[in-house]
Design a protein around this motif. Structure first.
Motif, PDB file in Angstrom:
ATOM      1  N   LEU A 177    -121.245 -85.005  16.679  1.00 52.18           N
ATOM      2  CA  LEU A 177    -120.403 -83.961  17.261  1.00 52.18           C
ATOM      3  C   LEU A 177    -118.964 -84.476  17.294  1.00 52.18           C
ATOM      4  N   GLU A 178    -118.073 -83.765  16.624  1.00 49.27           N
ATOM      5  CA  GLU A 178    -116.658 -84.137  16.581  1.00 49.27           C
ATOM      6  C   GLU A 178    -115.813 -82.903  16.900  1.00 49.27           C
ATOM      7  N   ALA A 179    -114.709 -83.121  17.591  1.00 50.97           N
ATOM      8  CA  ALA A 179    -113.825 -81.991  17.897  1.00 50.97           C
ATOM      9  C   ALA A 179    -112.420 -82.501  18.179  1.00 50.97           C
ATOM     10  N   GLY A 180    -111.435 -81.688  17.824  1.00 50.45           N
ATOM     11  CA  GLY A 180    -110.051 -81.949  18.194  1.00 50.45           C
ATOM     12  C   GLY A 180    -109.747 -81.263  19.515  1.00 50.45           C
ATOM     13  N   VAL A 181    -109.118 -81.979  20.417  1.00 46.20           N
ATOM     14  CA  VAL A 181    -108.722 -81.422  21.716  1.00 46.20           C
ATOM     15  C   VAL A 181    -107.201 -81.495  21.795  1.00 46.20           C
ATOM     16  N   ALA A 182    -106.562 -80.356  21.905  1.00 51.45           N
ATOM     17  CA  ALA A 182    -105.099 -80.312  21.907  1.00 51.45           C
ATOM     18  C   ALA A 182    -104.533 -81.028  23.125  1.00 51.45           C
ATOM     19  N   PRO A 183    -103.363 -81.673  22.969  1.00 52.72           N
ATOM     20  CA  PRO A 183    -102.725 -82.345  24.113  1.00 52.72           C
ATOM     21  C   PRO A 183    -102.548 -81.379  25.282  1.00 52.72           C
ATOM     22  N   GLY A 184    -102.855 -81.874  26.461  1.00 47.33           N
ATOM     23  CA  GLY A 184    -102.706 -81.047  27.655  1.00 47.33           C
ATOM     24  C   GLY A 184    -103.869 -80.133  27.951  1.00 47.33           C
ATOM     25  N   THR A 185    -104.905 -80.157  27.087  1.00 46.62           N
ATOM     26  CA  THR A 185    -106.095 -79.342  27.329  1.00 46.62           C
ATOM     27  C   THR A 185    -107.311 -80.245  27.537  1.00 46.62           C
ATOM     28  N   GLU A 186    -108.421 -79.636  27.937  1.00 45.47           N
ATOM     29  CA  GLU A 186    -109.641 -80.392  28.197  1.00 45.47           C
ATOM     30  C   GLU A 186    -110.846 -79.655  27.618  1.00 45.47           C
ATOM     31  N   TYR A 187    -111.868 -80.426  27.281  1.00 48.26           N
ATOM     32  CA  TYR A 187    -113.117 -79.848  26.822  1.00 48.26           C
ATOM     33  C   TYR A 187    -114.211 -80.297  27.788  1.00 48.26           C
ATOM     34  N   ILE A 188    -115.030 -79.345  28.233  1.00 47.15           N
ATOM     35  CA  ILE A 188    -116.134 -79.665  29.134  1.00 47.15           C
ATOM     36  C   ILE A 188    -117.446 -79.448  28.387  1.00 47.15           C
ATOM     37  N   HIS A 189    -118.298 -80.454  28.429  1.00 40.94           N
ATOM     38  CA  HIS A 189    -119.608 -80.375  27.785  1.00 40.94           C
ATOM     39  C   HIS A 189    -120.688 -80.450  28.862  1.00 40.94           C
ATOM     40  N   ARG A 190    -121.720 -79.654  28.698  1.00 44.91           N
ATOM     41  CA  ARG A 190    -122.832 -79.647  29.641  1.00 44.91           C
ATOM     42  C   ARG A 190    -124.110 -80.049  28.919  1.00 44.91           C
ATOM     43  N   THR A 191    -124.807 -81.040  29.460  1.00 45.43           N
ATOM     44  CA  THR A 191    -126.129 -81.378  28.939  1.00 45.43           C
ATOM     45  C   THR A 191    -127.173 -80.687  29.799  1.00 45.43           C
ATOM     46  N   MET A 192    -128.256 -80.290  29.177  1.00 44.80           N
ATOM     47  CA  MET A 192    -129.316 -79.542  29.869  1.00 44.80           C
ATOM     48  C   MET A 192    -130.533 -80.441  30.095  1.00 44.80           C
ATOM     49  N   ALA A 193    -131.452 -79.963  30.912  1.00 42.90           N
ATOM     50  CA  ALA A 193    -132.745 -80.631  31.033  1.00 42.90           C
ATOM     51  C   ALA A 193    -133.357 -80.766  29.640  1.00 42.90           C
ATOM     52  N   ASP A 194    -133.958 -81.920  29.373  1.00 41.64           N
ATOM     53  CA  ASP A 194    -134.463 -82.173  28.021  1.00 41.64           C
ATOM     54  C   ASP A 194    -135.658 -83.117  28.103  1.00 41.64           C
ATOM     55  N   GLY A 195    -136.689 -82.809  27.347  1.00 42.27           N
ATOM     56  CA  GLY A 195    -137.871 -83.658  27.310  1.00 42.27           C
ATOM     57  C   GLY A 195    -137.764 -84.822  26.353  1.00 42.27           C
ATOM     58  N   SER A 196    -136.661 -84.915  25.617  1.00 43.64           N
ATOM     59  CA  SER A 196    -136.428 -86.034  24.708  1.00 43.64           C
ATOM     60  C   SER A 196    -135.227 -86.845  25.180  1.00 43.64           C
ATOM     61  N   ALA A 197    -135.198 -88.097  24.787  1.00 44.86           N
ATOM     62  CA  ALA A 197    -134.100 -88.992  25.150  1.00 44.86           C
ATOM     63  C   ALA A 197    -133.115 -89.104  23.995  1.00 44.86           C
ATOM     64  N   GLU A 198    -131.917 -89.610  24.287  1.00 43.79           N
ATOM     65  CA  GLU A 198    -130.900 -89.784  23.253  1.00 43.79           C
ATOM     66  C   GLU A 198    -130.153 -91.099  23.456  1.00 43.79           C
ATOM     67  N   MET A 199    -129.918 -91.789  22.362  1.00 45.18           N
ATOM     68  CA  MET A 199    -128.945 -92.887  22.368  1.00 45.18           C
ATOM     69  C   MET A 199    -127.606 -92.278  21.964  1.00 45.18           C
ATOM     70  N   ILE A 200    -126.575 -92.542  22.741  1.00 42.33           N
ATOM     71  CA  ILE A 200    -125.270 -91.908  22.541  1.00 42.33           C
ATOM     72  C   ILE A 200    -124.212 -92.978  22.293  1.00 42.33           C
ATOM     73  N   PHE A 201    -123.394 -92.753  21.265  1.00 42.18           N
ATOM     74  CA  PHE A 201    -122.288 -93.665  20.941  1.00 42.18           C
ATOM     75  C   PHE A 201    -120.990 -92.858  20.851  1.00 42.18           C
ATOM     76  N   HIS A 202    -120.081 -93.102  21.771  1.00 41.11           N
ATOM     77  CA  HIS A 202    -118.775 -92.442  21.755  1.00 41.11           C
ATOM     78  C   HIS A 202    -117.815 -93.292  20.915  1.00 41.11           C
ATOM     79  N   TYR A 203    -117.714 -92.990  19.629  1.00 42.42           N
ATOM     80  CA  TYR A 203    -116.880 -93.818  18.759  1.00 42.42           C
ATOM     81  C   TYR A 203    -115.420 -93.373  18.750  1.00 42.42           C
ATOM     82  N   LYS A 204    -115.158 -92.223  19.341  1.00 40.01           N
ATOM     83  CA  LYS A 204    -113.769 -91.752  19.462  1.00 40.01           C
ATOM     84  C   LYS A 204    -113.656 -90.930  20.736  1.00 40.01           C
ATOM     85  N   GLY A 205    -112.696 -91.272  21.584  1.00 39.80           N
ATOM     86  CA  GLY A 205    -112.540 -90.558  22.837  1.00 39.80           C
ATOM     87  C   GLY A 205    -113.617 -90.953  23.831  1.00 39.80           C
TER      88      GLY A 205
END
Length: 268
Positions: free
Chosen positions: A22-50
């Protein structure tokens, strides 16, 4: 915004559902909010940018560049004020005992850092993933690492693994007592073994998986909530709304409208 998935190598397919980016550009002065939901599977997450910060924090988990997002019955909200890139490894829950040598139930609803789970090797993996030149290289790095973990631990894929995977495959529409008897176990024995691999009791796990199946109806906006509820195994619409609110924080009408917070990646 860019979102896509990548199939794992065949030797990992019993434990890894897929890789995702998942990649996205966020303009200066703005914000992006992400919501994770209940999930029966696990995830390994790597934030390589931001880097995201968690909102509405009511736990003692700290958000790190490389983490395990364990299977969960809770939704969580994260915010970022810069462009970002995330590489994810979407795991079956029983991959946690295979890769991290602990019952899945130990980490349910938590976000431990990979260095906390794996020590020095977790920190080295984090650094390699952050410094990789592109996501193709990240796929190679994480695949090699996970294959090494399997070789070291030599886990056995058992009938109980198949039971968890089966609940996912049939989208949580299962009679738990009948399932337990099909494995010639008492309900108590079955629940204990199932929870070690899935992180939750069979009943709770089936509810989460059924909810996840409902989420996948996002692309079928022409369907009524009643149709979605029925197709996903809910007895009635009120039961569907109750579970959806508990596991996502949304009324399903809001989510399926496409205007809900943090679902923009689904429209890509």
């Amino acid at each position: 915004m860019k979102y896509y998935t990548i199939a794992p190598p065949p030797m990992l397919a019993k434990y890894v559902r897929y890789y995702w980016v998942l990649e996205a550009g966020v303009a200066p002065g703005t914000e992006y909010i992400h919501r994770t939901m209940a999930d029966g599977s696990a995830e390994m997450i790597f934030h390589y940018k931001g880097m995201f910060d968690e909102l509405d924090v009511d736990s003692q988990d700290s958000y790190a560049p490389a983490q395990l997002h364990a299977q969960t019955r809770h939704f969580r909200r994260f915010i970022v004020g810069e462009s970002f890139g995330i590489f994810g490894v979407y795991l079956y829950p029983f991959a946690i005992p295979a890769f991290f040598s602990m019952p899945s139930s130990v980490v349910s609803n938590h976000l431990p850092g990979l260095d906390d789970l794996l020590g020095a090797s977790g920190k080295i993996l984090e650094e390699k993933m952050m410094l990789a030149k592109d996501n193709r290289q990240r796929v190679a790095l994480i695949s090699d690492f996970l294959l090494q973990q399997l070789r070291k631990k030599s886990p056995h894929y058992t009938a109980m693994h198949a039971a968890v995977q089966g609940v996912i495959a049939i989208k949580g529409m299962v009679n738990v007592q009948r399932l337990a008897s099909s494995y010639c176990l008492s309900p108590r024995q079955f629940e204990r073994k199932f929870k070690e691999l899935s992180g939750f009791s069979p009943k709770t796990y089936a509810r989460i998986i059924r909810f996840q199946a409902a989420l996948m109806e996002y692309d079928h906006k022409h369907k009524s909530l009643t149709d979605i509820a029925y197709e996903c195994g809910y007895y009635d619409q009120s039961h569907f709304i109750h579970d959806f609110r508990e596991f996502s924080g949304y009324h399903p009408k809001q989510y399926f409208s496409g205007a809900a917070e943090g679902v923009a990646y689904r429209d890509v």
